[in-house]
Design a protein around this motif. Structure first.
Motif, short mmCIF file in Angstrom:
data_model
loop_
_atom_site.label_atom_id
_atom_site.label_comp_id
_atom_site.label_asym_id
_atom_site.label_seq_id
_atom_site.Cartn_x
_atom_site.Cartn_y
_atom_site.Cartn_z
N ARG A 31 0.83 -1.21 0.00
CA ARG A 31 0.00 0.00 0.00
C ARG A 31 0.86 1.26 0.00
O ARG A 31 0.54 2.25 -0.65
N ARG A 35 2.19 2.46 -6.11
CA ARG A 35 1.15 3.44 -6.39
C ARG A 35 1.39 4.03 -7.78
O ARG A 35 2.45 3.84 -8.36
N GLU A 36 0.43 4.76 -8.28
CA GLU A 36 0.54 5.36 -9.61
C GLU A 36 1.77 6.26 -9.71
O GLU A 36 2.00 7.10 -8.84
#
Length: 290
Positions: A31, A35-36
């Motif tokens: 998480r 990520r992008e």
């Protein structure tokens, strides 16, 4: 050797057998890091394997891993150091991980900076979270101070993976106790007085620093001066300014003062004969304290 999943508890040595050393939280790491727009595409944590470098390199060569793949092991049974040395440590006592990079836009001649870049990232990430003053021994050792003595607490190994890939492996002793040290010259973050030894934030900080430095270096076409890497490495390098012995291939040795790290990442040694000799590979022995 086939990796065993981090949740595989069938071996009797329960993952909770040492409560001072809780397992990494793979989902939380993913998480935080995947990520992008991030370098990191996947973060996998395995319970035990021979070598994360070997496993990730094999996947890279087989086309089964993208740039930014991260493989972390709670325990390595055949971890590799330079010159075919072995690196072992108790389960969950450290950080043992590898990252796949594909620096296509950087000339191959500059890829020798990758282990030095990783050293800078590891040192800055650990300083931020563990509060431990770390120094870099050229080309790829991480040093901490334990009881006034300089000790090795980690190492970095870069290996080619196919035509366009490099696997960077990192091993860091985090909670290793004095009676667990493999050799007396070894150390750990805990023995160096770390204010935090929780491996999750330590790993996140190191990987974020690696992403940052790798991005800067790549954007500069691998030019270590233009991206500030050469200057930053020199500032944190414990080898510079010291008398050293470089033990080179072919049983040759050079003794002198380490005076610089050049644009190719080589250590420049000034010998007693007034010659400045660049060393690209070899074992460096620090002969006197800084």
């Amino acid at each position: 050797m086939t990796p065993h999943n981090a949740s595989d508890d069938s071996r009797g040595d329960s993952r909770w057998s040492d409560l001072d050393r809780p397992p990494l939280n793979a989902a939380a790491l993913r998480r935080a890091l995947v990520r992008e727009g991030s370098l990191y595409r996947e973060v996998e944590v395995v319970r035990r394997t021979g070598s994360t470098n070997s496993d990730l390199a094999a996947r890279a060569v087989a086309g089964q891993a993208d740039e930014g793949a991260v493989l972390v092991a709670e325990e390595q049974t055949a971890g590799k150091g330079r010159l075919d040395r072995r690196w072992t440590a108790p389960p969950r006592s450290g950080l043992f991980f590898s990252v796949l990079l594909r620096p296509a836009q950087v000339p191959v001649a500059r890829w020798g900076w990758l282990p030095l870049l990783t050293g800078v990232a590891v040192a800055s990430g650990l300083a931020r979270v563990a509060g431990v003053d770390t120094a870099l021994k050229w080309p790829n050792d991480l040093l901490v101070t334990v009881g006034g003595e300089e000790r090795k607490a980690g190492g970095i190994l870069a290996e080619r993976a196919g035509e366009d890939g490099v696997v960077i492996g990192v091993g860091i002793n985090v909670t290793l106790r004095a009676d667990e040290l493999p050799v007396p010259q070894a150390g750990s973050l805990a023995l160096a007085g770390a204010v935090a030894t929780d491996r999750d934030p330590l790993l996140r900080a190191v990987l974020r620093a690696l992403e940052d430095w790798y991005g800067r270096w790549r954007a500069a076409g691998g030019d270590p001066a233009a991206c500030g890497l050469q200057e930053t490495y020199a500032a944190g390098c414990a080898t510079l300014g010291r008398a050293v012995r470089a033990e080179l291939p072919g049983e040759r040795a050079i003794v002198g003062e380490a005076v610089a790290v050049d644009g190719d990442g080589r250590l420049v040694i000034a010998t007693g004969e007034g010659v400045q000799e660049p060393v690209g590979a070899g074992d460096i022995v620090h002969l006197r304290p800084a």
